[in-house]
Design a protein around this motif. Sequence first.
Motif, PDB file in Angstrom:
ATOM      1  N   GLU A 111       0.858  -1.089   0.033  1.00  0.00           N
ATOM      2  CA  GLU A 111      -0.058  -0.023   0.093  1.00  0.00           C
ATOM      3  C   GLU A 111       0.878   1.169   0.069  1.00  0.00           C
ATOM      4  OE1 GLU A 111      -3.622   2.063   2.105  1.00  0.00           O
ATOM      5  OE2 GLU A 111      -3.628  -0.066   2.860  1.00  0.00           O
ATOM      6  N   CYS A 112       1.857   1.199   0.580  1.00  0.00           N
ATOM      7  CA  CYS A 112       2.477   2.626   0.870  1.00  0.00           C
ATOM      8  C   CYS A 112       3.427   2.523  -0.482  1.00  0.00           C
ATOM      9  CB  CYS A 112       4.344   2.468   1.721  1.00  0.00           C
ATOM     10  SG  CYS A 112       3.453   1.821   3.498  1.00  0.00           S
ATOM     11  N   CYS A 113       3.495   1.895  -1.589  1.00  0.00           N
ATOM     12  CA  CYS A 113       4.158   1.620  -2.486  1.00  0.00           C
ATOM     13  C   CYS A 113       3.380   2.031  -3.712  1.00  0.00           C
ATOM     14  CB  CYS A 113       5.060   0.232  -3.086  1.00  0.00           C
ATOM     15  SG  CYS A 113       6.437  -0.117  -2.004  1.00  0.00           S
ATOM     16  N   LEU A 114       1.931   1.986  -3.442  1.00  0.00           N
ATOM     17  CA  LEU A 114       0.873   2.195  -4.908  1.00  0.00           C
ATOM     18  C   LEU A 114       0.078   3.682  -4.336  1.00  0.00           C
ATOM     19  CD1 LEU A 114      -1.750  -0.908  -4.383  1.00  0.00           C
ATOM     20  CD2 LEU A 114      -0.047  -0.238  -6.222  1.00  0.00           C
ATOM     21  N   LEU A 115       0.883   4.027  -3.210  1.00  0.00           N
ATOM     22  CA  LEU A 115       0.206   5.354  -2.734  1.00  0.00           C
ATOM     23  C   LEU A 115       1.194   6.551  -3.615  1.00  0.00           C
ATOM     24  CD1 LEU A 115      -1.288   5.520   1.192  1.00  0.00           C
ATOM     25  CD2 LEU A 115      -2.185   5.858  -1.388  1.00  0.00           C
ATOM     26  N   SER A 116       2.071   6.033  -3.483  1.00  0.00           N
ATOM     27  CA  SER A 116       3.683   6.987  -4.320  1.00  0.00           C
ATOM     28  C   SER A 116       3.234   6.277  -5.710  1.00  0.00           C
ATOM     29  CB  SER A 116       5.076   6.132  -3.788  1.00  0.00           C
ATOM     30  OG  SER A 116       5.174   4.958  -3.644  1.00  0.00           O
ATOM     31  N   ASP A 117       3.073   4.821  -6.078  1.00  0.00           N
ATOM     32  CA  ASP A 117       2.782   5.524  -7.629  1.00  0.00           C
ATOM     33  C   ASP A 117       1.649   6.574  -7.998  1.00  0.00           C
ATOM     34  OD1 ASP A 117       4.605   3.524  -7.905  1.00  0.00           O
ATOM     35  OD2 ASP A 117       3.154   1.513  -7.305  1.00  0.00           O
ATOM     36  N   MET A 118       0.392   6.302  -7.291  1.00  0.00           N
ATOM     37  CA  MET A 118      -0.909   6.887  -7.313  1.00  0.00           C
ATOM     38  C   MET A 118       0.228   8.507  -6.881  1.00  0.00           C
ATOM     39  SD  MET A 118      -3.498   4.533  -5.558  1.00  0.00           S
ATOM     40  CE  MET A 118      -5.001   6.038  -5.978  1.00  0.00           C
ATOM     41  N   ALA A 119       0.333   9.200  -6.529  1.00  0.00           N
ATOM     42  CA  ALA A 119       0.911  10.313  -6.828  1.00  0.00           C
ATOM     43  C   ALA A 119       1.959  10.823  -7.760  1.00  0.00           C
ATOM     44  CB  ALA A 119       2.029  10.601  -5.148  1.00  0.00           C
ATOM     45  N   TYR A 120       3.128   9.909  -8.014  1.00  0.00           N
ATOM     46  CA  TYR A 120       3.518   9.695  -9.254  1.00  0.00           C
ATOM     47  C   TYR A 120       2.748  10.199 -10.466  1.00  0.00           C
ATOM     48  CZ  TYR A 120       7.076   9.379 -13.274  1.00  0.00           C
ATOM     49  OH  TYR A 120       7.588   9.772 -14.186  1.00  0.00           O
ATOM     50  N   ASP A 121       1.152   9.400 -10.320  1.00  0.00           N
ATOM     51  CA  ASP A 121       0.427   9.913 -11.621  1.00  0.00           C
ATOM     52  C   ASP A 121      -0.305  10.944 -11.551  1.00  0.00           C
ATOM     53  OD1 ASP A 121      -1.638   7.900 -13.693  1.00  0.00           O
ATOM     54  OD2 ASP A 121      -2.665   8.693 -11.758  1.00  0.00           O
ATOM     55  N   ARG A 122      -0.816  11.350 -10.685  1.00  0.00           N
ATOM     56  CA  ARG A 122      -1.253  12.660 -10.162  1.00  0.00           C
ATOM     57  C   ARG A 122      -0.129  13.783 -10.498  1.00  0.00           C
ATOM     58  NH1 ARG A 122      -5.435  12.942 -11.958  1.00  0.00           N
ATOM     59  NH2 ARG A 122      -4.459  11.042 -13.002  1.00  0.00           N
ATOM     60  N   TYR A 123       1.183  13.542 -10.262  1.00  0.00           N
ATOM     61  CA  TYR A 123       1.935  14.139 -10.396  1.00  0.00           C
ATOM     62  C   TYR A 123       2.223  14.973 -12.270  1.00  0.00           C
ATOM     63  CZ  TYR A 123       7.018  15.499 -12.511  1.00  0.00           C
ATOM     64  OH  TYR A 123       8.435  16.480 -12.628  1.00  0.00           O
ATOM     65  N   VAL A 124       2.067  13.689 -13.162  1.00  0.00           N
ATOM     66  CA  VAL A 124       2.589  13.568 -14.296  1.00  0.00           C
ATOM     67  C   VAL A 124       1.117  14.454 -15.188  1.00  0.00           C
ATOM     68  CG1 VAL A 124       2.383  11.866 -16.331  1.00  0.00           C
ATOM     69  CG2 VAL A 124       3.891  11.474 -14.717  1.00  0.00           C
ATOM     70  N   ALA A 125      -0.157  13.769 -14.579  1.00  0.00           N
ATOM     71  CA  ALA A 125      -0.987  14.552 -15.440  1.00  0.00           C
ATOM     72  C   ALA A 125      -1.056  15.726 -15.033  1.00  0.00           C
ATOM     73  CB  ALA A 125      -2.280  13.839 -14.393  1.00  0.00           C
ATOM     74  N   ILE A 126      -0.854  16.180 -13.797  1.00  0.00           N
ATOM     75  CA  ILE A 126      -1.015  17.936 -13.868  1.00  0.00           C
ATOM     76  C   ILE A 126       0.211  18.756 -13.989  1.00  0.00           C
ATOM     77  CG2 ILE A 126      -1.855  19.991 -11.725  1.00  0.00           C
ATOM     78  CD1 ILE A 126      -3.269  17.438 -10.162  1.00  0.00           C
ATOM     79  N   CYS A 127       1.495  17.985 -13.658  1.00  0.00           N
ATOM     80  CA  CYS A 127       2.533  18.956 -14.437  1.00  0.00           C
ATOM     81  C   CYS A 127       3.292  19.045 -15.687  1.00  0.00           C
ATOM     82  CB  CYS A 127       3.659  18.524 -13.423  1.00  0.00           C
ATOM     83  SG  CYS A 127       3.286  18.982 -11.443  1.00  0.00           S
TER      84      CYS A 127
END
Length: 318
Positions: A111-127
């Motif tokens: 879950e810790c790793c998946l939450l960081s994956d999801m954060a990276y996904d949002r970073y790419v989508a917005i930035c």
Amino acid sequence: MWKSNQTCVTEIVFLGFSDFQALQVLLFVVVFAFYMVALLGNSLIVIVTVTDRALCTPMYFFLRNLSFLEIGYTSVMIPKMLLNLLSETQTISFVGCSTQMYFFILFSITECCLLSDMAYDRYVAICHPLKYTLVMNQRVCAQMAASSWTIGTLVAFGQTASIFTLPFCGSNNISHFFCDVLPVLRLATTDTRKNEAAVAIVAVVFIFIPFLLILLSYILILSAILRIPSAAGQRKAFSTCSSHLIVVSLFYGTITFTYVRPKSIYSLGGDRLLSLLYTVVTPMFNPIVYCLRNKEVRRALRKSIVRQTSFLIQCGEE
């Protein structure tokens, strides 16, 4: 799973609810209700994100993995907890304890790793919105998710094997309601400093480093959002990651306060209460947060309900 030649303990006795014997029926009802909500809510998200083509995006791919993980996470501990609440003796076999700990660590680290994956996904989508479909393609998403599950599996195996090959020939009572790492480790009748150091290293590498990556992602996301000229554009950009931010706050908030708070404010009762929060309450909130704050998930759920209702009406007419 693992058994030492010096193991004398054949079962573990949970004392987590021993102070609340008069309230055990009430606790059973409350925990069972939370478990059902978590189970049904996360199952619905898995089904909807698989069947609705509009949700076949990286964000919902990771959300599906997270919901599947939450189903496993709660099912490893809560059914046994419910059974013990209705029993006079709250026990688990030594093998059952090792199995429970293995899956608890697996799901927690994943879950810790998946939450960081999801954060990276949002970073790419917005930035980097123009590069989003190129960077977050199906192969990359599958590799990221597979890496998270692999890391969780390997860490769980290493930690559980190192703990359950220790000698356990003393007390078999733990002041907890499931086989958490540190309470079980304290039962070992040998020097456990190396094991405690290993637990600390795992916490730093696989819990707090992902948290720092999430924090970095959101600093960059916030910076990009603040550069958007219109307030409406800022709200729209922030709404795409607000659900994930709430889930991260719930998960890391309870875990950090459980395992990192100063010893001066430590108490067994408080520790058990916090453990209840991240094992029972937090998994229930995840689907609620994503359903209430995400228009696409709400739309897909309504569409699925209408489709199933129409099908049942047609069957009834026939």
